[in-house]
Enzyme design. Sequence first.
Site, PDB file in Angstrom:
ATOM      1  N   ASP A   1      -7.749  -6.685  13.502  1.00 60.20           N
ATOM      2  CA  ASP A   1      -7.288  -7.853  14.226  1.00 60.20           C
ATOM      3  C   ASP A   1      -8.279  -8.405  15.370  1.00 60.20           C
ATOM      4  O   ASP A   1      -8.676  -9.624  15.398  1.00 60.20           O
ATOM      5  CB  ASP A   1      -5.873  -7.947  14.570  1.00 60.20           C
ATOM      6  CG  ASP A   1      -5.252  -6.814  15.308  1.00 60.20           C
ATOM      7  OD1 ASP A   1      -6.431  -5.995  15.682  1.00 60.20           O
ATOM      8  OD2 ASP A   1      -4.171  -6.688  15.589  1.00 60.20           O
TER       9      ASP A   1
ATOM     10  N   ASP B   1       0.744  -1.250   0.066  1.00 58.01           N
ATOM     11  CA  ASP B   1      -0.029  -0.065  -0.188  1.00 58.01           C
ATOM     12  C   ASP B   1       0.663   1.251  -0.121  1.00 58.01           C
ATOM     13  O   ASP B   1       0.290   2.474   0.499  1.00 58.01           O
ATOM     14  CB  ASP B   1      -0.830   0.010   1.209  1.00 58.01           C
ATOM     15  CG  ASP B   1      -2.212  -0.376   0.914  1.00 58.01           C
ATOM     16  OD1 ASP B   1      -2.741  -0.760  -0.145  1.00 58.01           O
ATOM     17  OD2 ASP B   1      -3.305  -0.303   1.797  1.00 58.01           O
TER      18      ASP B   1
END
Length: 695
Positions: free
Chosen positions: A424, A271
Amino acid sequence: MSPPLPNYEFQEWWNREREKTLGSTTTGGGTGLFDKSETPNWSTVEIQSPSSRTSDLTVEKERSRNARQRSYVFLLKFQQSAQFLAWLTNSTFSLFLTANRRISSSNPNSNRSESRLYRIIKAFSILAVILLLFELIAFFKGWHFSPPSSASAEFSGLIEFLYANWLFVRANFLAPPLQALANVCIVLFLIQSVDRILLVFGCFWIKFRGLKPVPLAEFGEDIENSNPNDYPMVLLQIPMCNEREVYQQSIAAVCIQDWPRDRMLIQVLDDSDDVNVQHLIKAEVQKWQQKGVHILYRHRLIRTGYKAGNLKSAMSCDYVKDYEFVAIFDADFQPAPDFLKKTIPHFKGNDDLGLVQTRWSFVNKDENLLTRLQNINLSFHFEVEQQVNGIFLNFFGFNGTAGVWRIKALEESGGWLERTTVEDMDIAVRAHLCGWKFIYLNDVKCLCELPESYEAYKKQQHRWHSGPMQLFRLCFFDILRSKVGFPKKANLIFLFFLLRKLVLPFYSFTLFCIILPMTMFLPEAQLPAWVVCYVPGIMSILNILPAPRSFPFIVPYLLFENTMSVTKFNAMISGLFKFGSSYEWIVTKKLGRSSEADLVAIVERESEFQEENIGLLRSSSESGLDDLNKLEITKKTGKKRINRLYRKELALSFILLTASARSLLSAQGIHFYFLLFQGITFLVVGLDLIGEQVS
């Protein structure tokens, strides 16, 4: 012919007679053989036996030697004291120079907006100075012995009138609510301490009974002679963003996994918005492709959702359906070659197992004081929290990396969502509500690095403590409506979120940074010594048990954790109430640290690949040199790092030091020392004197 032996009998008789003569002369009784009052015409010769002569010389030598030794010891101690004083003077002078340079180099016209918390702290610091001056005047007037009463109508002056009314107001209106708030925080403190003690006992029980997950089957060492169909299809993902320093070692560590090449696929999910970094990572991927590794480079055109958006985009590829498991590694993580062999076997025979998480191991834990203190915290997190929750509850928060997911569990839980900065923890909670179980492997370690600068660590902690509050606000009703049993719901709401994510930063900041200094100015409200010193000391000892080599840093650890409570409290409030900085995601700065053993393993495995692909050796090495040259050029034009000033920490240090001065007037020993050292710690952190120093 040998010389005659000396006549010792004659010498002994001569010495006895001489002693008699000297004795009689000194006592005045008679005349001896030799009278010293007379002046003889010849010299007197003293004859002594060898034994007496040797004993006299020995005594004389011991006396002279002891005198010399004492002088040498004195000089040595004086030299050591002088060196210590010189070191202390130079260190203090250097500290003041560094602080002065930080303050002078700070930009007073910066556009950083003042946060609400900083404005509150700044107002409280001004009030603390006014109250300290007021108390000093009262102390020198002797009002601490006989304070003036507001009930009396006779006042000698305006100051006495104001002080008398101040005593009345603080005793009847200010101290009671402060004491009530202090009691609430003490109760929360004790509850959290009990939870910490239970976790430690659970860890001791695991060690005592030897409890750990055991796989039902294992893979053989010889992959070439084994059946490839025995190995499941594994997808390995490396999400990264502008990871200039660590991309090479991370990609290399994943590519050398001891797993059949046709049974794994590596996705490098880049990214980066830096074009130079994109070219470097793409060239690194092409180099490993030439070596026969199944590895792909992916770069999103629309980079939304941070890491969650990156993983979500990668999982949408058509070929993902051919894979059963996905292993995730952040850019600074370096798994061992046998990582998949130690984790994948746990899924066999456990169809309800959704996640296998491994432990983090840090290559730079001894780099500076900041990394040592982080190692204490994270060692307790992995050794105690994750292991106990994994053994007894089959649930814990996914750490975002160094773990293997069953792809079916991800899909049934809704996949990666971009609604929080802790994607997460989000996927772990949703998978737990869907009935999936987790396993934590404490004996499987994955190398990574800790942030070495306080700026990077502070931004990381802000994200780690604002995200859980965002998630709790979003999934609270989902937890209540879920089909899991009441114990699991209670564990999620009261233990996982409220006690360990909300209560801990709330009471640590409120109790030790707000209430304690206020009790110095409102002595009617008190905090017992066991709250200030003894219980926190015991909790620090428990926290440091998983890292026993860090025991000398127990006091700095306790003080630093209280200092970090400002950042954690601010992050928790911003995440809970959706303030502006709660959704901010800043990639943690990394320096590309690697252990020697890890580098040796990578070099050995790379050499094996190069022997298998000898024809491609020259082209790959040439491309590597070109990439290295590009990297050095881009490093020189990179953003310059500087040390900063942190205003909230500096303002709180001013408050704590002012409160410590006020505590001297009340002769409060424990409170004074705690406030003094805590204020100095805030000052050191506020001046950015902890962690990496940039000249």
